[in-house]
Write a protein that holds these residues in place. Structure first.
Motif, mmCIF file in Angstrom:
data_model
loop_
_atom_site.group_PDB
_atom_site.id
_atom_site.type_symbol
_atom_site.label_atom_id
_atom_site.label_comp_id
_atom_site.label_asym_id
_atom_site.label_seq_id
_atom_site.Cartn_x
_atom_site.Cartn_y
_atom_site.Cartn_z
ATOM 1 N N HIS A 118 0.884 -1.172 0.000
ATOM 2 C CA HIS A 118 0.000 0.000 0.000
ATOM 3 C C HIS A 118 0.916 1.214 0.000
ATOM 4 N N GLN A 119 0.771 2.067 -0.997
ATOM 5 C CA GLN A 119 1.656 3.217 -1.141
ATOM 6 C C GLN A 119 0.991 4.503 -0.677
ATOM 7 N N ASN A 120 1.802 5.383 -0.125
ATOM 8 C CA ASN A 120 1.380 6.740 0.244
ATOM 9 C C ASN A 120 0.094 6.760 1.066
ATOM 10 N N THR A 121 0.096 6.048 2.183
ATOM 11 C CA THR A 121 -1.078 6.012 3.045
ATOM 12 C C THR A 121 -1.358 7.399 3.616
ATOM 13 N N THR A 122 -2.591 7.610 4.024
ATOM 14 C CA THR A 122 -3.034 8.910 4.523
ATOM 15 C C THR A 122 -2.797 9.010 6.029
ATOM 16 N N PRO A 123 -1.992 10.003 6.466
ATOM 17 C CA PRO A 123 -1.761 10.171 7.906
ATOM 18 C C PRO A 123 -3.060 10.342 8.683
ATOM 19 N N PHE A 124 -3.091 9.804 9.895
ATOM 20 C CA PHE A 124 -4.206 9.905 10.836
ATOM 21 C C PHE A 124 -5.510 9.291 10.324
ATOM 22 N N SER A 125 -5.439 8.479 9.293
ATOM 23 C CA SER A 125 -6.635 7.903 8.678
ATOM 24 C C SER A 125 -7.126 6.680 9.446
ATOM 25 N N GLN A 126 -8.424 6.459 9.411
ATOM 26 C CA GLN A 126 -9.038 5.250 9.979
ATOM 27 C C GLN A 126 -9.181 4.154 8.910
ATOM 28 N N GLN A 127 -8.800 4.474 7.662
ATOM 29 C CA GLN A 127 -8.909 3.519 6.570
ATOM 30 C C GLN A 127 -8.091 2.264 6.866
ATOM 31 N N GLN A 128 -8.639 1.117 6.531
ATOM 32 C CA GLN A 128 -7.944 -0.154 6.709
ATOM 33 C C GLN A 128 -7.093 -0.448 5.475
ATOM 34 N N TYR A 129 -5.885 -0.949 5.704
ATOM 35 C CA TYR A 129 -4.977 -1.348 4.636
ATOM 36 C C TYR A 129 -4.702 -2.842 4.814
ATOM 37 N N PRO A 130 -5.441 -3.708 4.099
ATOM 38 C CA PRO A 130 -5.315 -5.156 4.302
ATOM 39 C C PRO A 130 -4.182 -5.777 3.486
ATOM 40 N N SER A 131 -3.670 -6.884 3.995
ATOM 41 C CA SER A 131 -2.625 -7.613 3.271
ATOM 42 C C SER A 131 -3.212 -8.413 2.116
ATOM 43 N N VAL A 132 -4.479 -8.706 2.157
ATOM 44 C CA VAL A 132 -5.218 -9.544 1.205
ATOM 45 C C VAL A 132 -4.762 -11.001 1.343
ATOM 46 N N ALA A 133 -3.491 -11.289 1.123
ATOM 47 C CA ALA A 133 -2.947 -12.643 1.304
ATOM 48 C C ALA A 133 -2.372 -12.755 2.719
ATOM 49 N N PRO A 134 -2.210 -13.968 3.220
ATOM 50 C CA PRO A 134 -1.594 -14.122 4.538
ATOM 51 C C PRO A 134 -0.183 -13.520 4.566
ATOM 52 N N ALA A 135 0.136 -12.877 5.689
ATOM 53 C CA ALA A 135 1.448 -12.237 5.859
ATOM 54 C C ALA A 135 1.963 -12.513 7.267
ATOM 55 N N LEU A 136 3.276 -12.485 7.404
ATOM 56 C CA LEU A 136 3.937 -12.668 8.692
ATOM 57 C C LEU A 136 4.722 -11.416 9.083
ATOM 58 N N TYR A 137 5.098 -10.626 8.069
ATOM 59 C CA TYR A 137 5.904 -9.424 8.280
ATOM 60 C C TYR A 137 5.245 -8.231 7.597
ATOM 61 N N VAL A 138 5.428 -7.058 8.197
ATOM 62 C CA VAL A 138 5.023 -5.809 7.557
ATOM 63 C C VAL A 138 6.175 -4.837 7.756
ATOM 64 N N VAL A 139 6.598 -4.221 6.669
ATOM 65 C CA VAL A 139 7.638 -3.201 6.730
ATOM 66 C C VAL A 139 6.991 -1.879 6.360
ATOM 67 N N GLU A 140 7.145 -0.890 7.237
ATOM 68 C CA GLU A 140 6.647 0.457 6.953
ATOM 69 C C GLU A 140 7.830 1.374 6.686
ATOM 70 N N VAL A 141 7.741 2.078 5.561
ATOM 71 C CA VAL A 141 8.761 3.040 5.149
ATOM 72 C C VAL A 141 8.044 4.329 4.740
ATOM 73 N N HIS A 142 8.803 5.381 4.505
ATOM 74 C CA HIS A 142 8.199 6.648 4.083
ATOM 75 C C HIS A 142 7.355 6.456 2.822
ATOM 76 N N GLY A 143 6.260 7.195 2.752
ATOM 77 C CA GLY A 143 5.407 7.175 1.573
ATOM 78 C C GLY A 143 6.207 7.517 0.328
ATOM 79 N N GLY A 144 6.050 6.730 -0.723
ATOM 80 C CA GLY A 144 6.753 6.940 -1.984
ATOM 81 C C GLY A 144 8.065 6.176 -2.091
ATOM 82 N N PHE A 145 8.519 5.584 -0.983
ATOM 83 C CA PHE A 145 9.796 4.870 -0.967
ATOM 84 C C PHE A 145 9.798 3.683 -1.932
ATOM 85 N N THR A 146 8.719 2.890 -1.934
ATOM 86 C CA THR A 146 8.708 1.690 -2.775
ATOM 87 C C THR A 146 8.703 2.057 -4.259
#
Length: 161
Positions: A118-146
């Protein structure tokens, strides 16, 4: 005598309007500062010799650390992020409550394959960002990094402590 109280009032008013470097806004006083003791390499294949790029990461592997995530983190180096490590692989969902930075969220499975970005998420948002597929790890980086580093679903992460 009334001028004395008038002058005292003005002095107190002006003193309250001054800038005091020690005063902080509520947001700044609640800001968290992280350490980044580990590294995540982003790779096109699991066996790639050279990564596309790497980031230093804070590690969230306890329930409390995962719940806090990057909440109230107002500044983070461009080459830094956070890795969330879960106890079991399953569909995951994140949100941005109390998170002031726009982030890219990279979900990876137990084989370290990136299953969702999920790219460029909205700060302070209540929106859900799902993995869709099963996941074990999540890496968060600055928006636009990927996008800037051409990191795509189907690529891989490598986690090094």
């Amino acid at each position: 005598m009334k001028y004395f109280f008038f002058l005292i009032g003005i002095v107190l008013f002006l003193n309250g309007c001054g800038t005091d470097n020690e005063q902080q806004t509520p947001a700044a006083s609640a800001a968290r500062v992280l350490e980044f003791p580990a590294t995540v390499h982003f790779k096109t294949t699991p066996d790639s010799e050279e990564p596309l790029t790497s980031v230093r990461v804070a590690v969230a592997e306890s329930n409390m650390a995962r719940q806090q995530g990057l909440m109230n983190v107002y500044e983070m180096p461009e080459d830094a992020g956070m890795i969330f490590i879960f106890e079991r692989q399953e569909p995951l969902s994140f949100w941005m409550a109390n998170t002031p930075l726009s982030l890219d969220m990279v979900f990876a499975n137990e084989d370290f394959e990136i299953v969702r970005i999920h790219q460029n998420t909205t700060p302070f948002s209540q929106q859900q960002y799902p993995s869709v597929a099963p996941a074990l790890y999540v890496v968060e980086v600055h928006g636009g990094f990927t996008a800037a580093h051409d990191i795509q679903e189907g690529h891989f992460i490598e986690f090094v402590r």
